[in-house]
Write a protein that holds these residues in place. Structure first.
Motif, PDB file in Angstrom:
ATOM      1  N   LEU A 147      -0.989  46.898  54.729  1.00  0.00           N
ATOM      2  CA  LEU A 147      -0.190  46.651  53.530  1.00  0.00           C
ATOM      3  C   LEU A 147      -0.832  47.381  52.370  1.00  0.00           C
ATOM      4  O   LEU A 147      -2.033  47.244  52.136  1.00  0.00           O
ATOM      5  N   GLU A 148      -0.028  48.167  51.679  1.00  0.00           N
ATOM      6  CA  GLU A 148      -0.508  48.943  50.533  1.00  0.00           C
ATOM      7  C   GLU A 148      -1.757  49.752  50.906  1.00  0.00           C
ATOM      8  O   GLU A 148      -2.742  49.789  50.176  1.00  0.00           O
ATOM      9  N   PHE A 188       2.443  39.537  59.876  1.00  0.00           N
ATOM     10  CA  PHE A 188       2.690  40.756  59.110  1.00  0.00           C
ATOM     11  C   PHE A 188       3.152  40.369  57.719  1.00  0.00           C
ATOM     12  O   PHE A 188       3.492  39.207  57.453  1.00  0.00           O
ATOM     13  N   GLU A 189       3.170  41.336  56.826  1.00  0.00           N
ATOM     14  CA  GLU A 189       3.393  41.046  55.422  1.00  0.00           C
ATOM     15  C   GLU A 189       4.127  42.204  54.766  1.00  0.00           C
ATOM     16  O   GLU A 189       3.851  43.373  55.037  1.00  0.00           O
ATOM     17  N   THR A 190       5.083  41.868  53.895  1.00  0.00           N
ATOM     18  CA  THR A 190       5.708  42.864  53.027  1.00  0.00           C
ATOM     19  C   THR A 190       5.166  42.647  51.614  1.00  0.00           C
ATOM     20  O   THR A 190       4.280  41.812  51.396  1.00  0.00           O
ATOM     21  N   GLN A 191       5.708  43.359  50.649  1.00  0.00           N
ATOM     22  CA  GLN A 191       5.197  43.214  49.289  1.00  0.00           C
ATOM     23  C   GLN A 191       5.371  41.796  48.762  1.00  0.00           C
ATOM     24  O   GLN A 191       4.592  41.340  47.930  1.00  0.00           O
ATOM     25  N   PHE A 217       6.663  38.902  50.976  1.00  0.00           N
ATOM     26  CA  PHE A 217       6.709  37.832  51.962  1.00  0.00           C
ATOM     27  C   PHE A 217       5.596  37.976  52.996  1.00  0.00           C
ATOM     28  O   PHE A 217       5.220  39.084  53.380  1.00  0.00           O
ATOM     29  N   LEU A 218       5.112  36.813  53.459  1.00  0.00           N
ATOM     30  CA  LEU A 218       4.164  36.757  54.562  1.00  0.00           C
ATOM     31  C   LEU A 218       4.851  36.058  55.733  1.00  0.00           C
ATOM     32  O   LEU A 218       5.472  35.003  55.557  1.00  0.00           O
ATOM     33  N   PHE A 219       4.725  36.648  56.930  1.00  0.00           N
ATOM     34  CA  PHE A 219       5.357  36.110  58.133  1.00  0.00           C
ATOM     35  C   PHE A 219       4.258  35.815  59.152  1.00  0.00           C
ATOM     36  O   PHE A 219       3.483  36.702  59.507  1.00  0.00           O
ATOM     37  N   TYR A 220       4.233  34.568  59.630  1.00  0.00           N
ATOM     38  CA  TYR A 220       3.160  34.133  60.537  1.00  0.00           C
ATOM     39  C   TYR A 220       3.788  33.339  61.674  1.00  0.00           C
ATOM     40  O   TYR A 220       4.383  32.283  61.458  1.00  0.00           O
ATOM     41  N   SER A 221       3.642  33.864  62.888  1.00  0.00           N
ATOM     42  CA  SER A 221       4.198  33.214  64.073  1.00  0.00           C
ATOM     43  C   SER A 221       3.067  32.580  64.879  1.00  0.00           C
ATOM     44  O   SER A 221       2.013  33.191  65.064  1.00  0.00           O
ATOM     45  N   TYR A 222       3.295  31.364  65.374  1.00  0.00           N
ATOM     46  CA  TYR A 222       2.247  30.658  66.096  1.00  0.00           C
ATOM     47  C   TYR A 222       2.869  29.628  67.044  1.00  0.00           C
ATOM     48  O   TYR A 222       4.035  29.216  66.906  1.00  0.00           O
ATOM     49  N   GLY A 223       2.077  29.232  68.024  1.00  0.00           N
ATOM     50  CA  GLY A 223       2.485  28.176  68.925  1.00  0.00           C
ATOM     51  C   GLY A 223       1.805  26.877  68.553  1.00  0.00           C
ATOM     52  O   GLY A 223       0.620  26.853  68.212  1.00  0.00           O
ATOM     53  N   ASP A 272       6.314  48.630  53.732  1.00  0.00           N
ATOM     54  CA  ASP A 272       5.977  47.505  52.869  1.00  0.00           C
ATOM     55  C   ASP A 272       7.190  46.716  52.407  1.00  0.00           C
ATOM     56  O   ASP A 272       7.041  45.637  51.806  1.00  0.00           O
ATOM     57  N   ASN A 273       8.410  47.221  52.659  1.00  0.00           N
ATOM     58  CA  ASN A 273       9.616  46.534  52.213  1.00  0.00           C
ATOM     59  C   ASN A 273      10.647  46.317  53.322  1.00  0.00           C
ATOM     60  O   ASN A 273      11.740  45.830  53.043  1.00  0.00           O
ATOM     61  N   THR A 274      10.313  46.674  54.552  1.00  0.00           N
ATOM     62  CA  THR A 274      11.289  46.635  55.635  1.00  0.00           C
ATOM     63  C   THR A 274      10.659  46.076  56.902  1.00  0.00           C
ATOM     64  O   THR A 274       9.493  46.332  57.182  1.00  0.00           O
ATOM     65  N   ILE A 275      11.472  45.313  57.654  1.00  0.00           N
ATOM     66  CA  ILE A 275      11.000  44.666  58.877  1.00  0.00           C
ATOM     67  C   ILE A 275      11.838  45.130  60.058  1.00  0.00           C
ATOM     68  O   ILE A 275      13.034  45.401  59.930  1.00  0.00           O
TER      69      ILE A 275
END
Length: 371
Positions: free
Chosen positions: A218-219, A287-290, A292-298, A342-345
């Motif tokens: 990121l950045e 993963f992270e954009t400018q 949002f933070l996205f965190y996947s877990y069980g 940084d702005n697209t998923i």
């Protein structure tokens, strides 16, 4: 304006999802690092329009050789796609196949399997791990083998590029790894190593996780989070800087819990389940954009995803396997996979699944914002 059609000729389709970029300062506590108590977040169903404003569909032509897509990297108008069978292909921006990167085999320049890859943003050289024992293999964008770099004999479970250096992460915490993170130059020479803070007894059962160490950029800074740590770090030169805490409280996955899991599985002939594993938060993706933070877990026999808006300091937890409702064009639910920039998923789906969705009552009764 988009219309979903079931007449795709390809087997796999990539979604490119433009995420909102709200430029403002993130919410920070008066003292200490930003901390997210992930198991205290509201569980909610959200729609894609709440975080994104556009979806682009890229059908991958001539991709019948691809199995399940594991990773997609976008570089200068091209898509580099790896599947779970070590097939590695390059497509143009329209999804047309350009070439294969290397090939499987035991001969010179061939890889037995492909565990991960990175692309140098300056030279566009492609670095492949897992292809040869104790080596990183280098390919050109047109798929030709260039050379290889000798690295340590340790098992590399994750690697990334930071500036003009490699960052290698080794199987987390096993007692024989006294250092589990190293920085090497592009010739494979060791620059700096970091001590292993999370040793555990390996025991008889081999227990590995996809999220041993999650890395993302990121950045132009390489970020990472180890499976035992509750902290996201980034590299500034050779200095490791803490950035954010993802607090899971008493459900944190620790070396002691891992040792208990190994004991439980070792005592269960033919495999089985582990109560300790069910009670722990075990990371899968990050993963992270400018914004949002996205965190996947069980956790507790479920796959979950946290979506956290750093500008507002608010987050939600969604059911990870279902994904997010696509109210932009009425398409299928979207499972967010990884960042494009940084702005697209990125996300992706099998074309047959998309065709099946188009015939459902949910699709026929949907009211998309952009039909």
């Amino acid at each position: 304006m988009k219309t979903i059609t079931s007449n795709f000729l390809s087997r796999n389709i990539i979604f490119s999802i433009a995420i909102f970029t709200l430029i403002s300062c993130s919410t920070q506590p008066e003292e200490g690092m930003e901390t997210i108590n992930i198991l205290e977040l509201e569980q909610s169903d959200i729609s894609i329009s709440e975080i994104a404003d556009d979806i682009e569909y890229i059908p991958l032509a001539n991709d019948t050789l691809l199995a399940y897509i594991m990773k997609v990297v976008y570089s200068e108008g091209e898509y580099f796609v790896k599947d779970n069978k070590s097939k590695f292909l390059r497509f143009n921006e329209k999804g047309e196949l350009l070439n294969q990167i290397g090939s499987q085999g035991r001969g010179p320049g061939e890889y037995r399997y492909l565990s991960d890859f990175e692309i140098d943003p300056e030279t566009r050289d492609i670095y492949v791990s897992g292809g040869k024992l104790n080596q990183i293999m280098i390919y050109s964008p047109d798929g030709k083998f260039k050379s290889s770099i000798n690295i340590t004999a340790k098992y590399t479970s994750a690697f990334g590029i930071s500036g003009n250096n490699f960052v290698l992460f080794y199987m987390d915490g096993a007692q024989h790894n006294k250092e589990n993170l190293e920085i090497l130059d592009m010739d494979g020479n060791l620059i700096k190593s970091y001590p292993n803070k999370y040793e555990f007894e390996r025991g008889r059962a081999v227990v590995g996780f996809t999220g041993e160490c999650l890395m993302y950029s990121l950045e132009n800074k390489l970020h990472f989070k180890e499976i035992f740590s509750d902290t996201i770090f980034y590299l500034d030169g050779y200095e490791i800087i803490p950035k954010m805490i993802l607090n899971s409280g008493d459900s944190r996955f620790t070396p002691e819990v891992r040792s208990q899991i190994i004991k439980e599985l070792s005592s269960s002939p033919g495999g089985g389940s582990s109560d300790a594993m069910m009670r722990s938060v075990i990371q899968n993706n990050l993963f992270e954009t400018q914004n949002f933070l996205f965190y996947s877990y069980g956790y507790d026999k479920q796959t979950r995803m946290m979506i956290y808006n750093r500008s507002t300091g608010k987050g939600v937890e969604i059911e990870g396997k279902t994904g997010i409702k696509n109210d932009l064009d009425g398409g299928p639910y979207i499972q967010l996979k990884m960042k494009k920039d940084d702005n697209t998923i990125f996300s992706w789906i099998d074309a047959y699944e998309l065709k099946a969705w188009v015939s459902t009552e949910d699709f026929k009764n949907s009211t998309p914002k952009f039909p």
